[in-house]
Design an enzyme around this catalytic site. Sequence first.
Site, PDB file in Angstrom:
ATOM      1  N   ASP A  35      31.025  44.854  31.901  1.00 31.91           N
ATOM      2  CA  ASP A  35      31.607  44.967  33.240  1.00 31.91           C
ATOM      3  C   ASP A  35      31.120  46.251  33.916  1.00 31.91           C
ATOM      4  O   ASP A  35      31.264  46.407  35.130  1.00 31.91           O
ATOM      5  CB  ASP A  35      33.141  45.023  33.156  1.00 31.91           C
ATOM      6  N   GLN A  62      39.728  41.229  31.305  1.00 32.37           N
ATOM      7  CA  GLN A  62      39.913  40.777  32.686  1.00 32.37           C
ATOM      8  C   GLN A  62      41.047  41.565  33.342  1.00 32.37           C
ATOM      9  O   GLN A  62      42.122  41.718  32.760  1.00 32.37           O
ATOM     10  CB  GLN A  62      40.201  39.267  32.704  1.00 32.37           C
ATOM     11  N   LYS A  74      33.202  32.483  34.197  1.00 27.96           N
ATOM     12  CA  LYS A  74      32.414  33.288  33.253  1.00 27.96           C
ATOM     13  C   LYS A  74      32.057  32.445  32.026  1.00 27.96           C
ATOM     14  O   LYS A  74      30.935  32.488  31.527  1.00 27.96           O
ATOM     15  CB  LYS A  74      33.182  34.557  32.864  1.00 27.96           C
TER      16      LYS A  74
HETATM   17  N1  GUN Z   1      39.020  41.524  38.170  1.00 28.16           N
HETATM   18  C1  GUN Z   1      38.427  41.385  39.372  1.00 28.16           C
HETATM   19  N2  GUN Z   1      37.093  41.529  39.247  1.00 28.16           N
HETATM   20  C2  GUN Z   1      36.845  41.769  37.941  1.00 28.16           C
HETATM   21  C3  GUN Z   1      35.651  41.998  37.186  1.00 28.16           C
HETATM   22  O1  GUN Z   1      34.529  42.041  37.692  1.00 28.16           O
HETATM   23  N3  GUN Z   1      35.832  42.182  35.857  1.00 28.16           N
HETATM   24  C4  GUN Z   1      37.045  42.173  35.268  1.00 28.16           C
HETATM   25  N4  GUN Z   1      37.124  42.376  33.954  1.00 28.16           N
HETATM   26  N5  GUN Z   1      38.169  41.981  35.928  1.00 28.16           N
HETATM   27  C5  GUN Z   1      38.058  41.776  37.258  1.00 28.16           C
END
Ligand code: GUN
Length: 279
Positions: A113, A90, A46
């Site tokens: 998200d 996350q 990211k």
């Molecule tokens: N954990 C697994 N996939 C994701 C996601 O798309 N966003 C976040 N914040 N955590 C995750």
Amino acid sequence: MTILDGKALSEQLIDSVKEKAEKLKPKLAVILVGENPASMAYVRNKKKACERSGIEYVEYNFSTSITQEEILKKIDELNKDETVNGLIVQLPLPDHIYVPDVIRAVTPEKDVDGFHAYNIGKMFLSPEFEDLPPATPLGIVKLLDHYNIPIQGKEVVVVGHSNIVGKPISMMMLNRNATVTTCHIYTKDLSAHTKRADILIVAVGKENLITADMVKDGVIVVDVGMNRNSKGKLCGDVDYPNVSKKASYITPVPGGVGPMTVAALILNTIRATERQRNI
Ligand code: GUN
């Protein structure tokens, strides 16, 4: 058989927002708790995508001993910080933290998200209101669209019913007029469903869950799984070597859905920033 190249499309999409990012100067804040290797890898990707597109990136790292109160305080601070346009926490989080409370705490305007009930609710109502849809489902839709794969009228079978992938992708496929079946751990005869699929989307987290005898010829396969096999190699939920022989299109792991989730996060961050500035 065509490989659905999420890595290439992701790079293309990330590059496509550079001009907008230069004008908008958006900022994404990421909260990472603990040192889960998968989470650290996601977050690293990211960060790289932000750097590539020109989105400012800030990361807040906490140890697993952080209390829920302390996380909520940080979220509140970032909600109020006008220089922050996107905010994600996350997942997963340590067991003593109640994830729904954390998701609810992120202001919907910065929820890039797409996990907040407000954004999920908007997505539920119709495609026109898919303002900030969940990142992985958005990435999947973008990938299918890029390869001109029609969704309307198709039999879409989703395996997995999580809040972040299975449930929202089922709804987004329904929004696009697919006939959707959502299977999960309590589904009685999984292969009876998967064999009917024109488009099969698998998001469970179990190596080799889907084998070649469970799909029909010409199936389109989207593998959201992200597992380590006994040799430590990254693999999805689908027996790729054998299923790919029957599929017309298939996503690889790695290089399929994973990078598309990151691209979708970038697109959502740009969109959120535009909304905040009434563009
Ligand atoms: N954990 C697994 N996939 C994701 C996601 O798309 N966003 C976040 N914040 N955590 C995750």
